[in-house]
Design an enzyme around this catalytic site. Structure first.
Site, short mmCIF file in Angstrom:
data_model
loop_
_atom_site.label_atom_id
_atom_site.label_comp_id
_atom_site.label_asym_id
_atom_site.label_seq_id
_atom_site.Cartn_x
_atom_site.Cartn_y
_atom_site.Cartn_z
N LYS A 89 0.81 -1.23 0.00
CA LYS A 89 0.00 0.00 0.00
C LYS A 89 0.84 1.28 0.00
CE LYS A 89 -4.44 -1.56 1.69
NZ LYS A 89 -4.20 -2.97 2.05
N GLU A 111 -9.87 7.40 3.89
CA GLU A 111 -10.80 6.55 4.65
C GLU A 111 -10.12 5.20 4.80
OE1 GLU A 111 -11.24 6.51 1.27
OE2 GLU A 111 -11.12 4.33 1.12
N SER A 377 1.62 -9.92 -1.19
CA SER A 377 1.24 -8.52 -0.95
C SER A 377 1.59 -7.98 0.43
CB SER A 377 -0.25 -8.33 -1.21
OG SER A 377 -1.03 -9.16 -0.37
C1 LIG Z 1 -5.07 -3.99 1.64
C2 LIG Z 1 -4.40 -5.27 1.33
C3 LIG Z 1 -4.83 -6.09 0.26
C4 LIG Z 1 -6.04 -5.77 -0.57
O1 LIG Z 1 -5.98 -4.58 -1.29
P1 LIG Z 1 -5.76 -4.54 -2.87
O2 LIG Z 1 -6.05 -3.14 -3.23
O3 LIG Z 1 -6.72 -5.53 -3.46
O4 LIG Z 1 -4.36 -4.93 -3.11
C5 LIG Z 1 -4.11 -7.23 -0.04
N1 LIG Z 1 -3.05 -7.60 0.71
C6 LIG Z 1 -2.60 -6.86 1.76
C7 LIG Z 1 -1.43 -7.32 2.53
C8 LIG Z 1 -3.28 -5.68 2.11
O5 LIG Z 1 -2.86 -4.95 3.14
#
Ligand SMILES: *Cc1c(COP(=O)(O)O)cnc(C)c1O
Length: 397
Positions: A89, A111, A377
């Site tokens: 993010k 938000e 992610s």
């Molecule tokens: C917020 C988050 C997501 C989901 O958000 P996307 O916009 O779909 O990427 C996925 N993995 C992690 C670790 C997150 O913090």
């Protein structure tokens, strides 16, 4: 360029900017200026420098040997979990704070649902010395105490949204109201590839550094910049959009998007948007969304707070609609088990969101010489309480 946004902000039938008239000035300013600003050499230099020195990019592309043996193929993990703050993010919030600076804005609003985007926003505001207000549903503030405390420690003000179900959509309404009242000095940082045009495209461009790096790293490691598969979990879809971005027009690369099935797609407790959703409008764009016959948004459910969203970014609605992307859904239990498995197979504890992308390995039959890239992610520290308290429930079966 069939999968990129057009000038009106559409991906095929999805996207656009469906906003109240009072938001036109803010959104139009962004539409007219975003591309020019973000491709200015001085912007790119500052952005790249912060990605390198502050976020810790490039993140490694790791050949997961034991995981590859288990699934009889070649699996690489793109380590976004190693970014500062523990997930992808931050790539987007760094980009947007630099944009806000060039637009002459002095105040940031955002938000947040689970608090992850709120923390990433509060982080860059502290870094750049900006006032930061994060709207969050009162119920979510209770549920997500550690992230609320993180935001406060970083100097942000967390304002409770006390209307409706007191969760994400109510926080979004409050943020929009604030933006309408403060058009001149405020930038609204949206955290995924959602919202009115140009947000989905802008966020995808900031996250596209992920696939840019994958191409270079794969070329170095395998002699080819294209894998056979790129796999990512999808909440709003920003990590997936970043991992897919430079492969969208490379049709030899299969794009696998993984949604949260919650307790099961037909259980009534799910967030499998492409499976359950119909075209509709949410957060200012036309996309697929979970709704009742008369168009009321259905409350989503997922064990992972980051995938617990009733819609999906318009780019993903188009990838689904056109067949360019292949969509799977993974239950809470499957994701939980995959998180345990990855921890013991590679020594990496993933976020629960990410665990959905790992779990899909069970559903695809790979060839021995396939190259598979999974976008990791985020890291699992934030989910430790869930891993502790729900272990009996999921692992005894
Ligand atoms: C917020 C988050 C997501 C989901 O958000 P996307 O916009 O779909 O990427 C996925 N993995 C992690 C670790 C997150 O913090």
């Amino acid at each position: 360029m069939q999968y990129s946004v057009n000038e009106k902000g559409y991906y095929g039938n999805f996207g656009g900017a469906y906003i109240p008239e009072m938001l036109y000035p803010n959104v139009e300013e962004l539409q007219q200026k975003y591309l020019q600003i973000i491709y200015e050499p001085s912007f790119q230099a500052e952005f790249q420098q912060l990605l390198e020195d502050y976020v810790g990019r490039p993140t490694p592309l790791f050949y997961a040997k034991r995981l590859s043996e288990k699934y009889q193929t070649n699996i690489y993990l793109k380590r976004e979990d190693l970014c500062h703050t523990g997930a992808h993010k931050i790539n987007n919030t760094i980009g947007q704070i630099l944009l806000a600076k060039r637009l002459g804005k002095t105040r940031i609003i955002a938000e947040t649902g689970a608090g992850q985007h709120g923390v990433a926003t509060a982080t860059v505001c502290a870094l750049m010395g900006y006032e930061c207000i994060v709207y969050m549903g009162a119920v979510d503030i209770e549920r997500q105490k550690p992230n609320v405390e993180r935001m406060r420690m970083l100097g942000a003000e967390v304002r409770p949204a006390v209307s409706g179900s007191q969760t994400l959509k109510d926080a979004t309404n409050e943020a929009i109201r604030d933006w309408i009242n403060n058009p001149a000095d405020t930038h609204y940082i949206i955290g995924s590839v959602v919202g009115p045009h140009p947000y989905p495209d802008m966020v995808a461009r900031f996250q596209s550094v992920i696939s840019e790096e994958i191409q270079e790293q794969l070329l170095e490691k395998t002699g080819h910049s294209n894998p056979n598969y790129v796999i990512a979990c999808v909440g709003g879809g920003s990590n997936a959009a970043g991992a897919f971005y430079h492969y969208l027009d490379q049709l030899d690369v299969k794009l696998i998007a993984v949604e949260a099935a919650g307790k099961g797609v037909n259980s009534g407790f799910s967030a499998a948007t492409t499976y359950l959703g119909k075209p509709g409008i949410i957060h200012g764009s036309k996309t697929l969304l979970m709704q009742t016959e008369d168009g009321q948004i259905v409350e989503p459910h997922s064990i992972s707070a980051g995938l617990d969203y009733p819609g999906i970014g318009p780019i993903h609605a188009h990838l689904f609609d056109s067949g360019r992307g292949e969509f799977f859904s993974i239950t809470d239990e499957e994701a939980f088990k995959a998180a345990m498995m990855l921890s013991r197979t590679e020594g990496i504890i993933p976020a629960l969101e990410t665990a959905h992308a790992i779990a899909v390995l069970e559903n695809i039959s790979f060839k021995k010489d396939d190259v598979v890239v999974i976008n990791l992610s985020g890291r699992g520290d934030k989910d430790l309480m869930t891993y502790i308290t729900r272990k009996e429930e999921f692992m005894s079966k």
